[in-house]
Design an enzyme around this catalytic site. Structure first.
Site, PDB file in Angstrom:
ATOM      1  N   HIS A   1       0.943  -1.359   0.014  1.00 31.62           N
ATOM      2  CA  HIS A   1       0.040  -0.015  -0.090  1.00 31.62           C
ATOM      3  C   HIS A   1       0.750   1.375   0.101  1.00 31.62           C
ATOM      4  O   HIS A   1       0.702   2.178  -0.890  1.00 31.62           O
ATOM      5  CB  HIS A   1      -0.970  -0.043   1.275  1.00 31.62           C
ATOM      6  CG  HIS A   1      -1.897   1.111   1.176  1.00 31.62           C
ATOM      7  ND1 HIS A   1      -3.185   1.085   0.762  1.00 31.62           N
ATOM      8  CD2 HIS A   1      -1.932   2.418   1.817  1.00 31.62           C
ATOM      9  CE1 HIS A   1      -3.769   2.000   0.913  1.00 31.62           C
ATOM     10  NE2 HIS A   1      -3.106   3.143   1.407  1.00 31.62           N
TER      11      HIS A   1
ATOM     12  N   LYS B   1      -6.116  14.000  -6.783  1.00 30.17           N
ATOM     13  CA  LYS B   1      -5.718  12.678  -6.304  1.00 30.17           C
ATOM     14  C   LYS B   1      -6.863  11.957  -6.151  1.00 30.17           C
ATOM     15  O   LYS B   1      -8.000  12.096  -5.657  1.00 30.17           O
ATOM     16  CB  LYS B   1      -5.137  12.795  -4.905  1.00 30.17           C
ATOM     17  CG  LYS B   1      -4.310  11.588  -4.378  1.00 30.17           C
ATOM     18  CD  LYS B   1      -3.456  10.990  -5.304  1.00 30.17           C
ATOM     19  CE  LYS B   1      -2.690   9.789  -4.538  1.00 30.17           C
ATOM     20  NZ  LYS B   1      -1.859  10.073  -3.282  1.00 30.17           N
TER      21      LYS B   1
ATOM     22  N   ASP C   1      -5.241  14.487   1.110  1.00 32.28           N
ATOM     23  CA  ASP C   1      -4.036  14.590   0.167  1.00 32.28           C
ATOM     24  C   ASP C   1      -3.837  15.891  -0.529  1.00 32.28           C
ATOM     25  O   ASP C   1      -2.522  16.362  -0.153  1.00 32.28           O
ATOM     26  CB  ASP C   1      -4.259  13.626  -0.889  1.00 32.28           C
ATOM     27  CG  ASP C   1      -4.027  11.900  -0.436  1.00 32.28           C
ATOM     28  OD1 ASP C   1      -2.938  11.942   0.096  1.00 32.28           O
ATOM     29  OD2 ASP C   1      -4.593  11.034  -0.857  1.00 32.28           O
TER      30      ASP C   1
ATOM     31  N   GLU D   1      -3.899   4.450  12.419  1.00 28.08           N
ATOM     32  CA  GLU D   1      -4.441   5.320  11.472  1.00 28.08           C
ATOM     33  C   GLU D   1      -5.822   6.075  11.581  1.00 28.08           C
ATOM     34  O   GLU D   1      -6.687   6.362  10.739  1.00 28.08           O
ATOM     35  CB  GLU D   1      -4.330   4.435  10.251  1.00 28.08           C
ATOM     36  CG  GLU D   1      -3.416   3.843   9.756  1.00 28.08           C
ATOM     37  CD  GLU D   1      -3.387   2.760   8.536  1.00 28.08           C
ATOM     38  OE1 GLU D   1      -4.431   2.877   7.885  1.00 28.08           O
ATOM     39  OE2 GLU D   1      -2.589   1.950   8.456  1.00 28.08           O
TER      40      GLU D   1
ATOM     41  N   HIS E   1      -9.984   2.579  -1.114  1.00 26.76           N
ATOM     42  CA  HIS E   1     -10.291   2.214   0.214  1.00 26.76           C
ATOM     43  C   HIS E   1     -11.037   0.821   0.001  1.00 26.76           C
ATOM     44  O   HIS E   1     -12.301   0.794   0.679  1.00 26.76           O
ATOM     45  CB  HIS E   1     -10.846   3.278   1.167  1.00 26.76           C
ATOM     46  CG  HIS E   1     -10.389   3.420   2.504  1.00 26.76           C
ATOM     47  ND1 HIS E   1     -10.968   3.621   3.545  1.00 26.76           N
ATOM     48  CD2 HIS E   1      -8.934   3.384   2.710  1.00 26.76           C
ATOM     49  CE1 HIS E   1     -10.326   3.684   4.515  1.00 26.76           C
ATOM     50  NE2 HIS E   1      -8.907   3.554   4.054  1.00 26.76           N
TER      51      HIS E   1
ATOM     52  N   GLN F   1     -11.308   2.284  10.186  1.00 22.94           N
ATOM     53  CA  GLN F   1     -11.570   3.381  10.932  1.00 22.94           C
ATOM     54  C   GLN F   1     -12.839   4.238  10.748  1.00 22.94           C
ATOM     55  O   GLN F   1     -13.582   3.942   9.738  1.00 22.94           O
ATOM     56  CB  GLN F   1     -10.297   4.550  10.430  1.00 22.94           C
ATOM     57  CG  GLN F   1      -9.129   4.023  10.307  1.00 22.94           C
ATOM     58  CD  GLN F   1      -8.656   3.810   8.671  1.00 22.94           C
ATOM     59  OE1 GLN F   1      -9.367   3.353   7.964  1.00 22.94           O
ATOM     60  NE2 GLN F   1      -7.601   4.193   8.409  1.00 22.94           N
TER      61      GLN F   1
END
EC number: 6.3.5.3
Length: 968
Positions: free
Chosen positions: A230, A298, A324, A527, A302, A457
């Site tokens: 990743h 960008k 990003d 994260e 996910h 998350q």
């Protein structure tokens, strides 16, 4: 004291949630006279009186117009009084440690009352009657709760206090790596969720043997995060020996020699006219826009988290990609989102689901809601996207999230300096997202939901919005030297990457935590969302700290960039890591792989006799297929007007419900200069040849931009490869072949790649011998520009009497087409690509739109000419009459099936005023173009062939078929 506030619909108000649960239960095959009621609520722990909680319920928690509430201490009988006879309660709560954004906002709001809550948690509460024990369990497991993040409690709550974590007692953990054999190394990699190869584990072991010590746990975790697929893209940037039926290539760095090389060649060709600013080196690609601003773009994926927890996975997917651009240069302002989803069909039976797989309908609803809530709450418009369906996405849905940002030209570059403070800003750190980067590099299995729940998350858009607003102020005051987002790998990746050329020292006990009990390793690799890292000059730190505090955003200095070339981590005075930056970033052994590709053999498609084809029924069937039908149910949930810059919306036409080719927006409201956002993708073509699949994806993305008016000489593109297990040579070969096409097509069109991302191992292992593998899925996102948005056009027909033209060549390319799919036909040829002709068509189309010759333009893609003319007609609520005899074809003997349903590339349908027809045709001199017919007042679609009428149907019938499948 733990107070519970239950909130229900007020008398006379519909119980919408309960109705949805009942509907979903019927989908599970649970019938009968069972009943359900639904509510929501808050658990509030603190020294509150009943009157205080009553006020909180009235003024903060509930809407008194449409809701009623019940208050009591947890477990009180008043809270368990059923709303109907023989009904029993079920609570659904976030598991301890799982992010609860609404509860966090509620806790902050309670502080505004002048009161303090020790803890707040939200819950959902359901009441059931008439269900067997097994049926109730099925509803809880399949509909109400996701075991990765939620717990189900039957009956009264069994606790009287909310778990907030226990203090962590420091213990330095070292991993006895030096003495491990190959079997032990592989077991550690798998069971520790490091997901490193044997060669990589050996390299780490040998490195520590040379140091004469074993690694600490946090050192090993840091290496795993940094070396993960990743974060490092080690397969695509590795050595690959590739061969297909025509060539053999030895790549030293496949990505650099294909995608990057195309951009380098285009920029070299442009010379002083180069409009790229920063490509493949920052968090997002950057291109020039006007005299004051650049734009950044960008797109991320996910996928694995969204497979486990669709809402949270997608929620943090869009939240992460928004950060990003925020972390590009010195920080860009996010101005729009784009989202593309790939799901299994939502009508799959629950009985067909493998263990550990969520139903695609539930996945779809959760993903859409996750993206919707985050983007809408941050005030960022979602202006473009697409949805694709294929049964092979059952175990691995794909969630592509993109963001475009606006960046002042003098803020395009950054660099941390020795001596700068490492400042962590934004949200607090918790256990959410542990092993997210390494987890994303592994395949999913039937056990992933249980073993990898911590990799999911949950985002908090309000925190990120607050962070964004204050960050841009700090940027404009010049208060930091560099910024990056805390994404995959958490602080490990952010600090490690920002300090790779310098060195860094971090005191982990300084990191603000959501709750007690996190170890130093968990703090480092978490994260948790809404966090960013700044490199702040020490003399600027007091001003920055005061600024962030004034806006209610935490900013904490956790360390310093020091010119040692080492990464040193401390916890409460103990050194827990000391790693060489050289080994961390350059010590990973080169990945060497074999890749082979053999295109599927070309077998002619056997067409049914023309006399047996029901042309109208075929068109209606294609319009009603999942990959063509309206996605209005999704689009309407997104705010595409916020910030006030949208010029062409996702839906257009007389009633704003026709499918736009691309979105157009004005990022600077004082100017009419615009941006164009579009995408292209067709996984079905990959079953035939991934080279032509990639070529078609690029052509479609560029074609969509050109269709609204974008200048083809100023279109930048992004690649997102989602593939299966590339350890298999044939799978890697299909990816390399697609990358070769990306190079060839980008160079031919002059469309540079400016950013990209790959997501590999998208497979779901059912057993040792059975795996569900996604189709090769390449998304191409395009960022175009237009001098004046007022000259752009939409796809809906505008005026009866205007001429209808087709531009481009139609070939016998029905392979992988939607017409073939509705008939269950295989074989044939997928659309090929002619670079010279495509570029000429795109340039001429741009001139035609800019000179006002075109009233409407629509690209020909899924469903070919038939679908394109139908969509133009029902979007404008006018009719059209066309003659297939006039279609420019690669061969004159092509019949009506090919002319009507072929999906050949580089084609457009245009509505042209009759008085501009001559000028329009003149712009396409030497290019394939033909006048097919006219726009009609009567809203009927009429298609003729050699004097016969193949289709004559009301446009209303076509629109109904197109809108019905996903009219949820």
């Amino acid at each position: 004291m733990l107070w519970e506030v239950d909130i229900y619909p007020a008398p006379g108000q519909p119980d919408v949630v309960a109705e949805q649960v009942r509907h979903d239960g019927l989908d599970l095959g649970i019938h009968g006279a069972w009943q359900v009621a639904a509510g929501r609520g808050y658990l509030v722990e603190g020294d509150f009186t009943h009157a205080q909680v009553q006020r909180l319920a009235e003024e903060l928690f509930a809407d008194p117009v449409v809701e009623r509430f019940v208050i009591g201490q947890a477990g009180d009988s008043v809270l368990l009084e059923p709303p109907g006879p023989d009904m029993h309660p079920v609570y659904v709560l976030p598991k301890p440690g799982v992010m609860d954004p609404v509860a966090m906002s509620a806790a902050a709001a309670i502080e505004d009352f002048g009161w303090h809550a020790r803890a707040v948690r939200t819950f959902r509460k359901y009441w059931f009657s008439g269900l067997s024990h097994n049926d109730l369990r099925r509803i809880c497991q399949k509909i109400l709760a996701n075991d990765a993040i939620e717990q189900v409690i039957f009956g009264p709550l069994p606790f009287r206090t909310l778990e907030q974590g226990r203090p962590y007692e420091f213990r330095l953990i070292t991993v006895p790596l030096r003495e491990m054999d190959d079997q032990a190394l592989l077991r550690l990699s798998r069971e520790g969720q490091l997901f490193l190869s044997l060669v990589e584990m050996r390299t780490i072991r040998d490195f520590y043997r040379s140091l004469g010590r074993d690694p600490t746990d946090v050192e090993l975790e840091t290496l795993a995060q940094t070396w993960s697929e990743h974060c490092s893209h080690k397969t695509l940037t590795g050595q690959i020996s590739y061969r297909d039926e025509q060539r053999q290539i030895q790549f030293q760095n496949m990505l650099k020699e294909t995608i990057f090389a195309a951009t380098h060649e285009i920029r070299r060709r442009l010379g002083d006219r180069d409009w790229c600013v920063s490509v493949f080196e920052d968090n997002a690609g950057v291109v020039k826009f006007d005299d004051d601003y650049h734009v950044v773009f960008k797109v991320e994926t996910h996928n694995h988290p969204s497979a486990l927890e669709p809402y949270g996975g997608a929620n943090t997917g869009i939240g992460g990609v928004i950060r990003d651009p925020m972390g590009t240069g010195l920080g860009a302002k996010p101005i729009c989102n784009t989202d593309v989803f790939c799901f299994a069909p939502p009508d799959i039976s629950h009985d067909e689901l493998p263990p550990g797989v969520l139903h695609p309908r539930r996945v779809m609803k959760g993903v859409v809601a996750g993206v919707r809530d985050y983007g809408n709450r941050m005030g960022i418009p979602t202006v473009n996207g697409a949805v694709y369906f294929d049964r092979r996405y059952l175990g691995n849905p794909l969630v592509y999230c993109g963001n475009v940002g606006l960046l002042p030209r003098d803020k395009a570059h950054k660099a941390a300096q020795p001596g700068d403070l490492i400042v962590l800003v934004g949200g607090r750190t918790g256990r959410d997202g542990i092993h997210g980067a390494t987890f994303s590099s592994a395949e999913l299995t039937t056990e992933s939901e249980t073993l990898s729940g911590g990799a999911v998350q949950i985002g908090n858009a309000i925190t990120e919005k607050m962070l964004l607003d204050v960050l841009l102020v700090a940027r404009d005051r010049g208060l930091y030297h560099a910024v990056t987002d805390c994404g995959a790998g958490g602080l490990s990746s952010a600090v490690g990457e920002m300090g790779r050329a310098i060195g860094a020292e971090v005191d982990l006990e300084r990191v603000p935590l959501k709750y007690e009990g996190l170890s130093y390793a968990e703090i480092w690799i978490s994260e948790a969302q809404e966090r960013m890292v700044l490199a702040v000059p020490e003399e600027k730190w007091p001003e920055l700290q005061e600024l962030f505090a004034s806006e209610g955003v935490e900013a904490t200095a956790i360390g310093r960039f020091v010119p040692t070339g080492r990464l040193v981590l401390r916890y409460q005075g103990h050194q827990v890591a000391d790693l060489s930056m050289e080994f961390l970033h350059k010590g990973r052994p080169a990945v060497v792989r074999e890749a082979v590709y053999a295109p599927a053999s070309t077998v002619p498609m056997v067409l049914p006799p023309e006399c047996e084809i029901n042309w109208t029924a075929d068109l209606i069937a294609i319009l009603g297929s999942l990959n063509v039908c309206s996605k209005e149910w999704i689009i309407r949930q997104y705010d595409h007007e916020v910030q006030g810059g949208s010029a062409i919306k996702p839906l257009v036409g007389r009633w704003n419900d026709g499918p736009s080719d691309a979105a157009v927006l004005r990022p600077v409201l004082s100017s009419y200069r615009g941006l164009v956002i579009a995408c292209g993708m067709n996984p079905k073509y990959g079953d035939y040849d991934t080279y032509w699949m990639a070529a078609a994806a690029i052509d479609e993305a560029v074609r969509n931009c050109v269709a609204v008016g974008a200048d083809p000489s100023r279109i930048a593109i992004l690649d997102n490869f989602c593939w299966g297990n590339t350890d298999r040579p044939e799978v890697l070969g299909s990816l390399v072949r697609a990358a070769l096409a990306c190079h060839d097509v980008a160079v031919a069109l002059g469309t540079p790649f400016i950013s990209g991302k790959d997501s590999l191992n998208n497979e779901f292992r059912l057993s040792e011998t059975e795996t569900i593998t996604i189709p090769p899925s390449l998304l191409i996102s395009a960022l175009g520009q237009v001098d004046d948005v007022r000259r752009c056009v939409t796809m809906d027909l505008k005026q009866p009497g205007n001429a209808i033209y087709i531009v481009g060549t139609t070939a016998d390319e029905l392979g992988g087409s939607h017409w073939a799919e509705i008939h269950g036909l295989s074989g044939g040829t997928v659309p090929r690509w002619d670079g010279e002709r495509a570029r000429g068509v795109f340039e001429a189309m741009h001139r035609a739109i800019m000179t006002g010759c075109v009233r409407a333009c629509h690209d020909l893609s899924e469903g070919g000419l038939a679908v394109a003319i139908a969509e133009m007609a029902f979007a404008g609520e006018f009719g059209a009459e066309i003659d297939l005899d006039a279609v420019p074809c690669a061969s004159s003997d092509l019949g009506p099936v090919v002319r009507l349903f072929s999906e050949s590339n580089s084609r457009f349908l245009c509505e042209v005023p009759v008085e501009r027809a001559s000028a329009f045709e003149g712009l396409f001199a030497g290019l394939p173009i033909a006048r097919l017919g006219t726009v009609q007042e009567k809203p009927h679609l009429v298609v003729k062939w050699r004097g016969q009428t193949l289709i004559d149907t009301a446009v209303e019938n076509l629109k109904r078929a197109w809108k019905q499948p996903l009219a949820w």
